[in-house]
Write an enzyme that holds these catalytic residues in place. Structure first.
Site, PDB file in Angstrom:
ATOM      1  CB  CYS A 156      53.004  52.512  17.261  1.00 15.95           C
ATOM      2  SG  CYS A 156      53.354  52.894  19.002  1.00 15.95           S
ATOM      3  CG  HIS A 173      48.834  54.773  16.905  1.00 14.86           C
ATOM      4  ND1 HIS A 173      48.738  53.406  16.760  1.00 14.86           N
ATOM      5  CD2 HIS A 173      49.677  54.987  17.949  1.00 14.86           C
ATOM      6  CE1 HIS A 173      49.495  52.816  17.681  1.00 14.86           C
ATOM      7  NE2 HIS A 173      50.072  53.748  18.407  1.00 14.86           N
ATOM      8  CD  GLU A 175      46.538  52.794  14.138  1.00 12.47           C
ATOM      9  OE1 GLU A 175      46.883  52.398  15.279  1.00 12.47           O
ATOM     10  OE2 GLU A 175      47.277  53.505  13.423  1.00 12.47           O
TER      11      GLU A 175
END
Length: 268
Positions: free
Chosen positions: A96, A232, A234
């Site tokens: 990002c 994302h 994660e």
């Protein structure tokens, strides 16, 4: 298996460093959250790491553009350290805001081959405001478009959340897209899960949430050792993080773990 050391490089405004470090640690790496100011004080610290990851967030508040200040620090104050890191057998990941930093610093699209002390007067690509003009937060479906990128080995499709206001990839010359495709640099594309379409015409919102050219969600270098992506991974480490986990009967790990495990396995 060797235990690679990961530098999760954060700056004022970064807000995804804990989750990113956790993902690497749970994948078998040693991850350190390193503040940019510390690296500016001692650039040689980067030589101790095998992976550099710039996580998501709003570095420096995105006050003059997403990732611009962070990128400027890397290019003009850490030129030699970053250049040496990229020349070694290392991995670099930008998520990002981190993708925005890699692109605006000049680490992408060329990787070590494109890294230079001089500022590019006309970069080949950048990330700018979403086509809808708004910050957008939703889940998307991704299709792996390159078999050579280290982070994406063994992955075909990947659901992932996005959360950004400046995620639309634009190019200075459409002809560059053919070069990227030939070099295996188009790493991830937004895909319509119903039609499996990701190439060809620009997909509509919300399939392509920002209007990126060629539906590109992630870009790599020609070596496959650098990856930048707007979604994302994660934020999908556990099945229960998926908004439809009960309906789909998802259990265990989330699919986002695969990117981090691939990075660790590279050094095995």
């Amino acid at each position: 298996m060797a235990t690679p050391r990961v530098c999760v490089l954060r700056a004022p405004g970064t807000n995804c460093d804990y989750e990113t470090a956790f993902a690497f640690e749970q994948s078998g790496a040693q991850a350190d959250r390193v503040h940019l100011f510390r690296l500016l004080e001692d650039p040689k610290l980067l030589a101790d790491y095998q992976v550099l990851c710039i996580p998501g967030g709003f570095s420096y508040g995105d006050d003059v553009g997403a990732g611009v200040v962070f990128a400027t620090q890397l290019r003009h104050r850490l030129t030699e350290a970053i250049g040496n890191f990229l020349q070694r057998d290392t991995l670099t990941l930008g998520i990002c805001n981190g993708f925005q930093v890699l692109l605006k610093a000049g680490i992408l699209p060329g990787g070590s081959a494109g890294w230079s002390a001089s500022t590019q007067t006309q970069p080949p690509a950048t990330l700018t405001w979403n086509a809808n003009g708004r910050y957008t937060d939703l889940w998307v479906n991704l299709k792996v478009a390159s078999s050579k990128n280290v982070f994406l080995q063994g992955i075909d499709t990947l659901p992932c959340p996005i959360a950004h206001g400046e995620g639309r990839l634009v190019v200075s010359d459409p002809a560059i897209l053919a070069d990227w495709k030939t070099n295996g640099q188009i790493a991830l594309q937004y895909v319509d899960s119903k039609t499996a379409q990701c190439d060809g015409e620009l997909l509509p919102f919300p399939v392509n949430p920002n209007g990126s050219v060629a539906n590109i969600a992630g870009l790599g270098d020609a070596t496959g050792r650098v990856l930048g992506l707007m979604p994302h991974p994660e934020r999908f480490l556990f099945a229960t993080q998926h908004p439809q986990w009960t309906r789909l009967g998802l259990k265990g790990d989330g699919e986002g773990f695969k990117l981090f495990r691939n990075a660790v396995a590279y050094f095995g």
